[in-house]
Design a protein around this motif. Sequence first.
Motif, PDB file in Angstrom:
ATOM      1  N   THR A 246      -7.393   7.711  34.830  1.00 30.78           N
ATOM      2  CA  THR A 246      -6.697   8.098  33.598  1.00 30.78           C
ATOM      3  C   THR A 246      -7.580   9.009  32.748  1.00 30.78           C
ATOM      4  O   THR A 246      -7.128  10.041  32.249  1.00 30.78           O
ATOM      5  CB  THR A 246      -6.298   6.842  32.791  1.00 30.78           C
ATOM      6  OG1 THR A 246      -5.422   6.041  33.608  1.00 30.78           O
ATOM      7  CG2 THR A 246      -5.601   7.200  31.502  1.00 30.78           C
TER       8      THR A 246
ATOM      9  N   ASP B  15      -8.170  12.508  34.537  1.00 39.16           N
ATOM     10  CA  ASP B  15      -6.988  13.362  34.515  1.00 39.16           C
ATOM     11  C   ASP B  15      -6.647  13.816  33.093  1.00 39.16           C
ATOM     12  O   ASP B  15      -5.915  14.778  32.906  1.00 39.16           O
ATOM     13  CB  ASP B  15      -5.802  12.670  35.197  1.00 39.16           C
ATOM     14  CG  ASP B  15      -5.999  12.605  36.726  1.00 39.16           C
ATOM     15  OD1 ASP B  15      -6.847  13.359  37.257  1.00 39.16           O
ATOM     16  OD2 ASP B  15      -5.319  11.791  37.377  1.00 39.16           O
ATOM     17  N   ALA B  16      -7.234  13.125  32.082  1.00 36.30           N
ATOM     18  CA  ALA B  16      -7.076  13.550  30.686  1.00 36.30           C
ATOM     19  C   ALA B  16      -8.268  14.416  30.258  1.00 36.30           C
ATOM     20  O   ALA B  16      -8.417  14.729  29.081  1.00 36.30           O
ATOM     21  CB  ALA B  16      -6.964  12.327  29.779  1.00 36.30           C
TER      22      ALA B  16
ATOM     23  N   GLU C 284      -8.747   3.070  35.347  1.00 32.88           N
ATOM     24  CA  GLU C 284      -9.188   3.579  34.041  1.00 32.88           C
ATOM     25  C   GLU C 284      -9.908   4.921  34.197  1.00 32.88           C
ATOM     26  O   GLU C 284      -9.694   5.842  33.400  1.00 32.88           O
ATOM     27  CB  GLU C 284     -10.111   2.567  33.358  1.00 32.88           C
ATOM     28  CG  GLU C 284      -9.409   1.309  32.886  1.00 32.88           C
ATOM     29  CD  GLU C 284     -10.384   0.265  32.336  1.00 32.88           C
ATOM     30  OE1 GLU C 284     -11.472   0.644  31.849  1.00 32.88           O
ATOM     31  OE2 GLU C 284     -10.042  -0.929  32.397  1.00 32.88           O
TER      32      GLU C 284
END
Length: 171
Positions: free
Chosen positions: A135, A138-139, A132
């Motif tokens: 994610t 990287d966003a 999590e």
Amino acid sequence: MQNHFELFHLPQRFAVDLKALDGAYHSVQGQVHPDKFAHASDAEKRVAMQWATRANEAYQTLKSPFKRAAYMCELNGVDLQVESNTAMPVEFLMQQMEWREALDDARAHKSSEELDELDSAIRAARKTTVAEIGTLLDANDFTQAAGLVRQLMFLEKFAEEVSYALDALPD
């Protein structure tokens, strides 16, 4: 000054190619190894030692998912506030309490099976949390990621406690 990712010529992403990291680390270490500076001036030896120390620190940071996540948050201006912000989601706190009770019971029973079960549950929680975090990072959602990094810190510490409890069991 370049950041750890730049030092090793790696993309600034949470997912790190560990083989590339190892190769880059050994390359940097090879350039600044004290043996290469045996006949250099004291100032050059000092600079080489500083670079070797910096490379070691950068390597240890990027190699550990927890340290890498914390570093990426800080690099992007998000303070983890580990000392001042201890707020956690209720579900997470309830899980911590259940695990703490399970650890106390396993210690009381001197049960390696119970400790192994607890260890597996924590590993699974860490794996999910790290995914999590990756994610989110990287966003570029560093604020949300910071909350999960704080949770990961608790998971890391608790995993150590379970490991110590396993080590303390009689053979």
